[in-house]
Design a protein around this motif. Structure first.
Motif, short mmCIF file in Angstrom:
data_model
loop_
_atom_site.label_atom_id
_atom_site.label_comp_id
_atom_site.label_asym_id
_atom_site.label_seq_id
_atom_site.Cartn_x
_atom_site.Cartn_y
_atom_site.Cartn_z
N ALA A 38 3.96 -33.39 84.06
CA ALA A 38 3.88 -32.34 83.05
C ALA A 38 5.24 -31.93 82.52
CB ALA A 38 3.14 -31.12 83.62
N GLY A 39 6.31 -32.29 83.23
CA GLY A 39 7.65 -31.98 82.75
C GLY A 39 8.37 -30.91 83.54
N LYS A 40 7.90 -30.60 84.74
CA LYS A 40 8.51 -29.53 85.53
C LYS A 40 9.97 -29.83 85.88
CE LYS A 40 5.44 -29.69 88.86
NZ LYS A 40 4.66 -30.84 88.36
N THR A 41 10.19 -31.02 86.44
CA THR A 41 11.56 -31.39 86.81
C THR A 41 12.45 -31.51 85.59
OG1 THR A 41 10.90 -32.51 88.86
CG2 THR A 41 12.98 -33.19 87.87
N THR A 42 11.92 -32.05 84.51
CA THR A 42 12.69 -32.15 83.26
C THR A 42 13.12 -30.78 82.78
OG1 THR A 42 11.57 -34.19 82.61
CG2 THR A 42 12.62 -32.91 80.87
N LEU A 43 12.21 -29.81 82.84
CA LEU A 43 12.54 -28.46 82.41
C LEU A 43 13.64 -27.87 83.28
CD1 LEU A 43 12.13 -25.92 80.74
CD2 LEU A 43 10.18 -25.33 82.20
N LEU A 44 13.55 -28.06 84.59
CA LEU A 44 14.58 -27.53 85.47
C LEU A 44 15.94 -28.16 85.18
CD1 LEU A 44 13.03 -27.12 89.04
CD2 LEU A 44 13.15 -25.50 87.16
N ARG A 45 15.97 -29.44 84.90
CA ARG A 45 17.23 -30.11 84.60
C ARG A 45 17.83 -29.60 83.29
NH1 ARG A 45 19.07 -34.35 87.20
NH2 ARG A 45 19.98 -35.23 85.29
N VAL A 46 16.99 -29.29 82.33
CA VAL A 46 17.47 -28.69 81.08
C VAL A 46 18.06 -27.32 81.35
CG1 VAL A 46 16.76 -27.74 78.85
CG2 VAL A 46 15.94 -29.99 79.56
N LEU A 47 17.33 -26.50 82.13
CA LEU A 47 17.81 -25.16 82.44
C LEU A 47 19.11 -25.19 83.24
CD1 LEU A 47 14.48 -23.34 83.43
CD2 LEU A 47 15.64 -23.36 81.22
N GLY A 49 21.43 -27.33 82.86
CA GLY A 49 22.49 -27.93 82.07
C GLY A 49 22.77 -29.38 82.41
N LEU A 50 21.83 -30.04 83.09
CA LEU A 50 22.00 -31.42 83.51
C LEU A 50 21.39 -32.41 82.52
CD1 LEU A 50 21.24 -30.98 87.32
CD2 LEU A 50 23.47 -31.11 86.19
N SER A 51 20.67 -31.92 81.54
CA SER A 51 20.08 -32.78 80.52
C SER A 51 20.22 -32.10 79.16
CB SER A 51 18.60 -33.04 80.82
OG SER A 51 17.98 -33.73 79.74
N GLY A 52 20.72 -32.87 78.19
CA GLY A 52 20.85 -32.34 76.83
C GLY A 52 19.83 -32.94 75.89
N ASP A 53 18.84 -33.61 76.45
CA ASP A 53 17.83 -34.29 75.64
C ASP A 53 16.69 -33.33 75.30
OD1 ASP A 53 16.42 -36.23 74.31
OD2 ASP A 53 15.65 -37.21 76.12
N TYR A 54 16.96 -32.40 74.41
CA TYR A 54 15.95 -31.41 74.02
C TYR A 54 16.33 -30.78 72.68
CZ TYR A 54 19.40 -27.96 75.57
OH TYR A 54 20.54 -27.22 75.72
N ARG A 55 15.38 -30.11 72.10
CA ARG A 55 15.63 -29.29 70.91
C ARG A 55 15.39 -27.83 71.30
NH1 ARG A 55 12.27 -32.62 66.22
NH2 ARG A 55 13.37 -34.62 66.45
N GLY A 56 16.10 -26.93 70.64
CA GLY A 56 15.99 -25.52 70.96
C GLY A 56 17.28 -25.02 71.55
N GLN A 57 17.24 -23.85 72.16
CA GLN A 57 18.44 -23.23 72.69
C GLN A 57 18.25 -22.78 74.13
OE1 GLN A 57 19.75 -20.03 70.19
NE2 GLN A 57 20.47 -21.37 68.57
#
Length: 222
Positions: A38-47, A49-57
């Motif tokens: 569902a994207g749980k780990t991806t969301l945590l990595r974005v939060l 600062g370990l992944s910049g592969d997203y849109r938004g702020q």
């Protein structure tokens, strides 16, 4: 403390979440739930600062994360599926090394006590290369329990610990948020001791659902 505005992330041409907005204040714990993929780990990595592969702020204390990343890293403890444990170092040496990266300092006695809480008593001076993957996670958990960083971002922290360890970690989480810290975590664990302090976000395919509002995709303010 931490804010996410209109976040959208895709992986392998599939939308994991879209138009996701979150606000996290001191003294709050946000528990992210959802099925595998569902994207749980991806969301945590974005939060984190370990992944910049997203849109938004992603905003840290009122400023874009990219502008204050150095301060953010010193203020954050990230616990992932693969803990950053050096195999040539012992558990004690790993914790002292990891804490130095956050400008934190612990006494050796406090480190020994933390390792005892995660059932690593007797392993303090054994190189981590001789320990299992589960024991590596427990080394990182011992480090977490000592940390005073204000924001903890934790991916399934209750994995690889027994019932007593679960109770101990839950108590440590309660202490952290009672002292004004904040936590974002994924877990299937029922946090009975924190039930009145937990806010939940459920990620589903192509949407994010806030259990309090029931809003999907358009907004999920917490």
């Amino acid at each position: 403390m931490l804010e996410v505005a209109k976040l959208r992330c895709e992986r392998d041409d599939r939308v994991l979440f879209s138009n996701l907005s979150i606000q996290l204040s001191p003294g709050e714990l946000l528990q992210i739930e959802g099925c595998n993929g569902a994207g749980k780990t991806t969301l945590l990595r974005v939060l984190a600062g370990l992944s910049g592969d997203y849109r938004g702020q992603v905003i840290w204390r009122g400023q874009k994360l990219s502008r204050v990343y150095a301060d953010f890293r010193l203020s954050t403890f990230y616990f992932g599926h693969k803990p950053a444990v050096k195999t040539e170092l012992t558990p004690v040496e790993n914790i002292l090394w990891r804490s130095s990266l956050r400008n934190e300092s612990y006494s050796e006695q406090s480190v020994f006590s933390a390792l005892e809480h995660v059932n690593l008593a007797g392993y303090e001076d054994i190189p981590c290369g001789q320990l299992s993957a589960g024991q590596h996670r427990r080394v990182a958990l011992a480090d977490l329990s000592l940390s005073t960083t204000p924001l903890w971002i934790l991916d399934e922290p209750f994995t690889a610990i027994d019932v007593d360890g679960v109770a101990w970690l839950e108590q440590r989480l309660a202490q952290h948020i009672s002292e004004g810290g904040a936590v974002v975590m994924t877990s299937h664990q029922s946090l009975s001791k924190l039930s009145d302090r937990v806010r939940k976000l459920r990620l589903e395919a192509f949407s994010a659902v806030d259990e309090e509002t029931g809003h999907e995709e358009s907004e999920a303010w917490l």
